[in-house]
Design a protein around this motif. Structure first.
Motif, short mmCIF file in Angstrom:
data_model
loop_
_atom_site.label_atom_id
_atom_site.label_comp_id
_atom_site.label_asym_id
_atom_site.label_seq_id
_atom_site.Cartn_x
_atom_site.Cartn_y
_atom_site.Cartn_z
N ALA A 1 0.92 -1.15 -0.05
CA ALA A 1 -0.04 -0.08 0.04
C ALA A 1 0.88 1.25 0.13
O ALA A 1 0.55 2.14 -0.77
N ILE A 2 2.02 1.12 0.93
CA ILE A 2 2.78 2.60 0.88
C ILE A 2 3.48 2.49 -0.38
O ILE A 2 3.61 3.69 -0.97
N TYR B 1 -4.47 -0.68 1.71
CA TYR B 1 -4.72 -0.02 3.10
C TYR B 1 -5.89 -0.76 3.66
O TYR B 1 -5.98 -1.15 4.96
N ILE B 2 -7.24 -0.56 3.30
CA ILE B 2 -8.24 -1.30 3.68
C ILE B 2 -8.02 -2.64 4.11
O ILE B 2 -8.53 -3.12 4.98
N ARG B 3 -7.62 -3.49 2.97
CA ARG B 3 -7.42 -4.82 3.49
C ARG B 3 -6.32 -5.20 4.45
O ARG B 3 -6.33 -5.88 5.56
N SER B 4 -5.21 -4.39 4.76
CA SER B 4 -4.28 -4.31 5.75
C SER B 4 -5.07 -4.26 7.08
O SER B 4 -4.59 -4.82 8.04
N ILE B 5 -5.63 -3.27 7.01
CA ILE B 5 -6.36 -2.78 8.29
C ILE B 5 -7.03 -3.92 8.88
O ILE B 5 -7.27 -4.29 10.14
N GLN C 1 -1.72 1.88 17.22
CA GLN C 1 -1.14 3.10 16.94
C GLN C 1 -1.05 3.29 15.49
O GLN C 1 -1.36 4.16 14.87
N ARG C 2 -0.37 1.90 14.82
CA ARG C 2 -0.19 2.07 13.38
C ARG C 2 -1.45 2.11 12.53
O ARG C 2 -1.58 2.60 11.36
N VAL C 3 -2.53 1.19 13.10
CA VAL C 3 -3.58 1.11 12.42
C VAL C 3 -4.33 2.51 12.33
O VAL C 3 -4.95 3.15 11.48
N ALA C 4 -4.22 3.18 13.25
CA ALA C 4 -4.82 4.76 13.28
C ALA C 4 -4.34 5.53 12.22
O ALA C 4 -4.83 6.33 11.55
N GLY C 5 -2.83 5.46 11.94
CA GLY C 5 -2.32 6.22 11.10
C GLY C 5 -2.49 5.73 9.56
O GLY C 5 -2.94 6.33 8.57
N TYR C 6 -2.99 4.21 9.48
CA TYR C 6 -3.22 3.70 8.18
C TYR C 6 -4.64 4.17 7.90
O TYR C 6 -5.15 4.52 6.79
N ILE D 1 -12.73 4.77 7.52
CA ILE D 1 -12.27 3.56 7.33
C ILE D 1 -11.89 2.93 8.48
O ILE D 1 -10.81 3.42 8.89
N GLY D 2 -12.24 1.58 8.97
CA GLY D 2 -11.52 0.99 10.06
C GLY D 2 -11.53 1.60 11.26
O GLY D 2 -11.29 0.95 12.48
N GLN D 3 -12.10 3.03 11.68
CA GLN D 3 -12.02 3.47 12.83
C GLN D 3 -13.54 3.00 13.73
O GLN D 3 -13.39 3.05 14.88
N THR D 4 -14.24 2.30 13.19
CA THR D 4 -15.47 1.72 13.71
C THR D 4 -15.14 0.64 14.93
O THR D 4 -15.64 0.45 15.70
#
Length: 431
Positions: free
Chosen positions: A30-31, A46-50, A71-76, A226-229
């Motif tokens: 993703a990066i 990014y969505i799949r990795s999260i 912590q990393r997921v919040a950044g992604y 995305i992912g924050q839920t």
């Protein structure tokens, strides 16, 4: 990126999770796509990795790894949102995978969690003091109506008390599982107050450590990004540990459409239901929306131990509720209204079935607030003490006229030009 060995602070051995490895590979790609300007592909990765990282957060026993992943997921997630906005508008996103956003989101999440925990602890302490002489049967006897629900609650308490005694005589028996419940019924029928009683009963039996009640709705669980839920729902679940998580209007978690994050919240909730802590109570109307929620979440329904169906209050029961509230408030009715039958006739004449059906017990608060306003409007400041604290039939009739008519319901009451209901009241006079 997280190292494949050591897991970011949880020991030095090799990481065994293939799911974590997949997540690491996806976010690396993703990066790379992000830096190459392939923003749609980067967003998808990014969505799949999260999703892979959140699976690891839910199931890993390595607390250091979980903290680092969060912590990393919040950044992604922050970067994914930036890319999503850019792709949808056709603009160029800012650079970088959002490391600063990760630190900020992680700090905010820690602060929110600490604040919620402090509030939960304070509430639990206060409730523990109230529970010293708590008796569920006595509490239920003091409540109007709901005979079938009361019976179910007492049966549940009896079963759990027997299980507690069995464990006392045979410690080898497995611990009693926290019961997960479903409440169905119209608004204003006492679902939340009954949930509080269940929490206190479970704490008294020693099944719940704290016995506090955390009340949430969709907005408390579902985030718009995305992912924050998943993180938001996990924080709520953690704040309810040792107590009861009361999910009100739960059917709204299935109403958001194809791109909604409600199902993600349901998935997070289901992942901890087998653990049994916290106890979950899902509440909603007894209607098609609730049926749809159950049908679309069969895994959640299988984990529910018991269903409670709450009936609407009858007119006589509403009259009793009003009289109890008046007595507890320090006020009283004039002699013409000193019996529940008189108040019941007043309600039947001056409120509609739609109003009573939509509001249930809530109509009592509406009427008494309005009645106090009408009482105040007709009294002088130096009025006799007796009059200061006495509602007349006229106050209640005008109060009923002020109760809003539900949207879509036909107005069935005739009103005079002054706004008071002009209908016969039998033995009760409005003069």
């Amino acid at each position: 990126l997280l190292s494949r060995r050591g897991g970011g602070g949880g020991g030095g051995g090799p990481m065994q999770s293939a799911i974590l490895d997949q997540g690491l590979n996806l976010v690396k790609d993703a990066i790379a796509a992000d830096n190459a300007g392939e923003y749609q592909r980067a967003l998808d990765l990014y969505i799949r990795s999260i999703q892979y990282f959140m699976h690891e957060v839910r199931h890993s026993k390595n607390e250091g790894l979980k903290a680092t992943l969060k912590q990393r997921v919040a950044g992604y997630m922050a970067r994914a949102e930036t890319l999503k906005e850019a792709v949808s508008t056709g603009t160029k996103p800012g650079s970088g995978p959002g490391a600063a956003a990760a630190a900020s989101a992680a700090a905010a999440a820690r602060g929110t969690g600490a604040s919620a925990q402090v509030q939960s602890d304070e509430k639990a302490q206060a409730e523990a003091e109230e529970d010293q002489n708590f008796d569920l049967r006595e509490e239920l006897a003091n409540r109007v109506g709901l005979a079938s629900v009361k019976s179910q609650m007492l049966e549940l308490e009896h079963q759990l008390a027997l299980d507690k005694r069995r464990r006392e005589v045979n410690p080898k028996l497995p611990p009693t599982k926290f019961p997960h419940l479903l409440f169905r019924g119209p608004p204003g029928c006492g679902k939340t107050s009954m949930a509080r009683l269940i929490a206190r009963a479970l704490r008294k039996l020693g099944i719940l450590e704290k016995g506090h009640l955390v009340e949430v709705q969709r907005a408390d669980l579902v985030a718009g990004h995305i992912g924050q839920t998943a993180l938001k729902t996990q924080a709520v679940i953690e704040s309810a540990r040792g107590g009861v998580l009361f999910v009100d209007e739960c059917y709204r978690l299935s109403h958001g459409g194809a791109n909604d994050f409600g199902p993600e919240a349901v998935h997070e909730i289901m992942s901890v239901m087998e653990r049994g802590d916290p106890c979950m109570i899902f509440a909603g109307y007894d209607d098609e929306d609730m049926d749809h929620f159950i049908e679309t979440n069969p895994g959640l329904y299988r984990r529910i131990h018991q269903v409670f169906t709450f009936p609407s209050f009858s007119i006589d029961e509403l009259a009793k509720i009003i009289m109890i509230k008046v007595e507890k408030s320090g006020y009283k009715f004039e002699p013409a209204l000193d019996r529940a039958e008189a108040v019941s006739r007043l309600l039947e004449t001056h409120t509609s079935p739609e109003q009573r059906g939509r509001m249930n017990g809530g109509i009592a608060d509406h009427i008494l607030r309005n009645a106090k306003r009408h009482l105040d409007s007709r009294l002088a400041v130096d009025a006799p003490v007796e009059e200061l604290l006495t509602y007349s039939a006229s106050d209640l009739i005008r109060a009923c006229a002020d109760v809003p008519i539900p949207p879509g319901a036909a107005a069935t009451l005739e009103t005079s030009s002054g706004g008071a209901v002009a209908a016969p009241l039998g033995m009760v006079s409005a003069s």
